[in-house]
Design a protein around this motif. Structure first.
Motif, mmCIF file in Angstrom:
data_model
loop_
_atom_site.group_PDB
_atom_site.id
_atom_site.type_symbol
_atom_site.label_atom_id
_atom_site.label_comp_id
_atom_site.label_asym_id
_atom_site.label_seq_id
_atom_site.Cartn_x
_atom_site.Cartn_y
_atom_site.Cartn_z
ATOM 1 N N LEU A 189 -3.723 -12.077 -25.908
ATOM 2 C CA LEU A 189 -2.840 -13.109 -26.044
ATOM 3 C C LEU A 189 -1.858 -13.421 -26.038
ATOM 4 N N ILE A 190 -1.453 -12.471 -27.075
ATOM 5 C CA ILE A 190 0.075 -12.996 -27.768
ATOM 6 C C ILE A 190 1.264 -12.278 -27.151
ATOM 7 N N ALA A 191 0.507 -11.042 -26.660
ATOM 8 C CA ALA A 191 1.578 -10.304 -25.498
ATOM 9 C C ALA A 191 2.092 -11.438 -24.341
ATOM 10 N N GLU A 192 0.651 -11.626 -23.487
ATOM 11 C CA GLU A 192 1.125 -13.053 -22.165
ATOM 12 C C GLU A 192 1.903 -13.852 -22.875
ATOM 13 N N SER A 193 1.116 -15.212 -24.480
ATOM 14 C CA SER A 193 2.062 -15.864 -23.987
ATOM 15 C C SER A 193 4.038 -16.019 -24.309
ATOM 16 N N ILE A 194 4.125 -15.093 -25.030
ATOM 17 C CA ILE A 194 5.291 -13.947 -24.741
ATOM 18 C C ILE A 194 5.896 -13.950 -23.621
ATOM 19 N N CYS A 195 5.541 -13.257 -22.669
ATOM 20 C CA CYS A 195 5.443 -13.535 -21.336
ATOM 21 C C CYS A 195 6.040 -14.788 -20.361
ATOM 22 N N LYS A 196 5.070 -15.175 -20.737
ATOM 23 C CA LYS A 196 4.947 -17.236 -20.844
ATOM 24 C C LYS A 196 6.518 -18.372 -21.201
ATOM 25 N N SER A 197 6.905 -17.241 -21.838
ATOM 26 C CA SER A 197 7.672 -18.494 -23.154
ATOM 27 C C SER A 197 7.548 -18.938 -23.949
ATOM 28 N N TRP B 240 3.379 -20.870 -30.777
ATOM 29 C CA TRP B 240 1.928 -19.934 -30.865
ATOM 30 C C TRP B 240 0.887 -20.464 -32.311
ATOM 31 N N GLU B 241 1.600 -19.933 -33.206
ATOM 32 C CA GLU B 241 0.730 -21.127 -34.298
ATOM 33 C C GLU B 241 0.819 -22.233 -34.664
ATOM 34 N N ARG B 242 1.197 -23.565 -33.966
ATOM 35 C CA ARG B 242 0.927 -24.864 -33.391
ATOM 36 C C ARG B 242 -0.466 -24.738 -32.986
ATOM 37 N N ILE B 243 -0.761 -24.042 -31.939
ATOM 38 C CA ILE B 243 -1.701 -24.506 -31.158
ATOM 39 C C ILE B 243 -3.413 -23.648 -32.177
#
Length: 130
Positions: A99-107, A113-116
């Motif tokens: 999920l983190i990797a996908e999030s980084i790919c999507k900027s 991430w921490e707020r979510i």
């Protein structure tokens, strides 16, 4: 217990059941010793195959969330859920990593991430009794 099952979702129904039971325990909507519907009863209420509910219950039992008694039925583990172990932290890292990797790919930024995560945690964490 009221479950919101999305029959059209990508997530399997047994996973939806598991996640919702775990969230209800986390929110203290379900407490140690509380009864859950039988496999057949829940399957009938939702309108799904009882094997699907049985799979969810067996996985919840394996992970220590519930006990299944032939005579007493299904109950939330009376001793509560065991605290996180190193094995749990390893499982957590393994699940969150993609999920983190996908999030980084999507900027998505680290701050976003921490707020979510913080927002979701606060939505689920039970209110302190005063």
């Amino acid at each position: 217990m009221l479950l919101q099952i999305d029959l059209q979702a990508e997530e399997p129904i047994y996973t939806q059941i598991m996640h919702q039971v775990i969230e209800a325990i986390a929110k203290q909507e379900l407490k140690p010793g509380d009864d859950l519907p039988s496999v057949r009863s829940l399957a009938s209420d939702i309108g799904i195959n009882f094997h699907t509910v049985n799979k969810a219950y067996q996985l919840l039992k394996q992970e220590g969330y519930i006990l299944i008694h032939r005579q007493k039925g299904v109950v939330i583990h009376p001793d509560g859920v065991e605290r996180a172990t190193e094995a749990f932290y390893a499982k957590l890292r393994k699940k969150v990593r993609p999920l983190i990797a996908e999030s980084i790919c999507k900027s998505v930024t680290k701050a976003e991430w921490e707020r979510i995560c913080a927002t979701i945690y606060e939505e689920i964490e039970p209110e302190e009794e005063q």
